[in-house]
Enzyme design. Structure first.
Site, PDB file in Angstrom:
ATOM      1  N   SER A  76     -39.828  -0.097  24.318  1.00 49.36           N
ATOM      2  CA  SER A  76     -40.227  -1.510  24.266  1.00 49.36           C
ATOM      3  C   SER A  76     -41.708  -1.677  23.947  1.00 49.36           C
ATOM      4  CB  SER A  76     -39.935  -2.195  25.605  1.00 49.36           C
ATOM      5  OG  SER A  76     -38.577  -2.105  25.917  1.00 49.36           O
TER       6      SER A  76
HETATM    7  N1  SAH Z   1     -37.055   2.562  28.783  1.00 49.57           N
HETATM    8  C1  SAH Z   1     -36.911   3.324  27.564  1.00 49.57           C
HETATM    9  C2  SAH Z   1     -36.386   2.514  26.418  1.00 49.57           C
HETATM   10  C3  SAH Z   1     -34.952   2.320  26.537  1.00 49.57           C
HETATM   11  S1  SAH Z   1     -34.115   1.655  25.153  1.00 49.57           S
HETATM   12  C4  SAH Z   1     -38.199   4.019  27.184  1.00 49.57           C
HETATM   13  O1  SAH Z   1     -39.219   3.859  27.840  1.00 49.57           O
HETATM   14  O2  SAH Z   1     -38.142   4.772  26.215  1.00 49.57           O
HETATM   15  C5  SAH Z   1     -32.588   1.331  25.946  1.00 49.57           C
HETATM   16  C6  SAH Z   1     -31.830   2.546  26.290  1.00 49.57           C
HETATM   17  O3  SAH Z   1     -30.696   2.169  27.045  1.00 49.57           O
HETATM   18  C7  SAH Z   1     -31.299   3.322  25.087  1.00 49.57           C
HETATM   19  O4  SAH Z   1     -31.804   4.614  25.144  1.00 49.57           O
HETATM   20  C8  SAH Z   1     -29.790   3.289  25.268  1.00 49.57           C
HETATM   21  O5  SAH Z   1     -29.142   4.478  24.852  1.00 49.57           O
HETATM   22  C9  SAH Z   1     -29.681   3.104  26.767  1.00 49.57           C
HETATM   23  N2  SAH Z   1     -28.402   2.569  27.266  1.00 49.57           N
HETATM   24  C10 SAH Z   1     -27.596   1.637  26.712  1.00 49.57           C
HETATM   25  N3  SAH Z   1     -26.532   1.420  27.516  1.00 49.57           N
HETATM   26  C11 SAH Z   1     -26.667   2.243  28.585  1.00 49.57           C
HETATM   27  C12 SAH Z   1     -25.909   2.489  29.766  1.00 49.57           C
HETATM   28  N4  SAH Z   1     -24.746   1.840  30.018  1.00 49.57           N
HETATM   29  N5  SAH Z   1     -26.355   3.392  30.652  1.00 49.57           N
HETATM   30  C13 SAH Z   1     -27.513   4.064  30.436  1.00 49.57           C
HETATM   31  N6  SAH Z   1     -28.277   3.891  29.342  1.00 49.57           N
HETATM   32  C14 SAH Z   1     -27.872   2.975  28.430  1.00 49.57           C
END
Ligand code: SAH
Length: 240
Positions: A85
């Site tokens: 993000s």
């Molecule tokens: N906080 C992260 C960014 C995350 S982007 C950072 O600092 O890099 C959102 C993430 O949520 C993605 O990697 C995606 O694969 C994950 N995601 C989506 N659905 C999910 C679920 N049900 N459980 C765990 N992760 C999930």
């Protein structure tokens, strides 16, 4: 002036003296500029969040070839359809969570591990779940290499929470869900806070949920755009 910025002028003086700045020094300057121009100027005042964002080298969590973009005012691609993000959104969510150093935190969507690293500086222990195996391994390596040790990771569906270690004082979901997953509310402690983007489509509303005396309240904070939360209590995987 926040404490984290007070050494910036000193660094600029040193730079003038030596006439050069190391690669690490350049990243540090970019990080302070990010804090000043994107975060403090937009009203974030939480000293602990500012300090953590200064301490955690965001450029080490993304591909090396993209590291020069690490401190720009935007989200960045981290592969497998995921994004890290925008720094302001991360700072905003962390300060809205009002973390205490003794808190136990659950993060859903580990991605590259950057936000987990920040959480680890702001709380006692972080549990973080990532659905995509490749990102789970990437985050695990990033966090280990950079010595963030109070974090437990799991590869799985975070829309179900992580009941084994519940209840959590704070939860942060980094992916947009059509509704608030009930297991997350159930796994929130009394006095606990949960922040997540809620919405059916690509645009969502950031919501802050509090549980007090078993009563759950929800506040809308900000329009946001996150990747989809895919899973049993999020977007169905087939249609996502
Ligand atoms: N906080 C992260 C960014 C995350 S982007 C950072 O600092 O890099 C959102 C993430 O949520 C993605 O990697 C995606 O694969 C994950 N995601 C989506 N659905 C999910 C679920 N049900 N459980 C765990 N992760 C999930």
């Amino acid at each position: 002036m926040p404490k984290v910025l007070s050494s910036m002028n000193r660094m600029k003086r040193d730079e003038k003296k030596t006439g050069s700045v190391s690669r690490q020094g350049a990243f540090e300057i970019s990080r302070k500029k990010m804090l000043q121009d994107q975060i403090i100027s937009r009203g974030i005042r939480d000293e602990n969040v500012l300090q953590a964002m200064y301490d955690v080298p965001r450029h080490l969590f993304i591909e090396e070839g993209m590291s020069f973009q690490a401190y720009q005012d935007s989200p960045l691609n981290i592969g497998w359809g995921a994004t890290i993000s925008q720094p302001f959104v991360v700072a905003y969510m962390l300060s809205a969570l009002d973390l205490k150093f003794e808190d136990k935190v659950l993060e859903v969507g580990t991605g590259c591990g950057y936000q987990a690293a920040l959480l680890s500086r702001l709380s006692h222990h972080v549990y973080s779940i990532e659905r995509v195996k490749e990102l789970f391994f990437k985050a695990r390596d990033n966090l280990k290499q950079n010595n963030y040790l109070n974090i437990t990771l799991k590869c799985g569906d975070g829309s179900q929470g992580w009941s084994e270690f519940a209840p959590y004082d704070a939860m942060i979901v980094a992916a947009g869900s059509p509704k608030v997953p009930q297991p997350l509310i159930d796994q929130l402690s009394e006095g606990g806070r949960l922040i997540l983007p809620v919405g059916e489509g690509i645009d969502q509303e950031l919501k802050l949920i509090r549980k007090e005396k078993s009563k759950v309240t929800m506040t809308s904070l900000l329009p946001v755009r996150f990747v989809k939360l895919k899973g049993e209590h999020g977007h169905q995987v087939e249609s996502a």
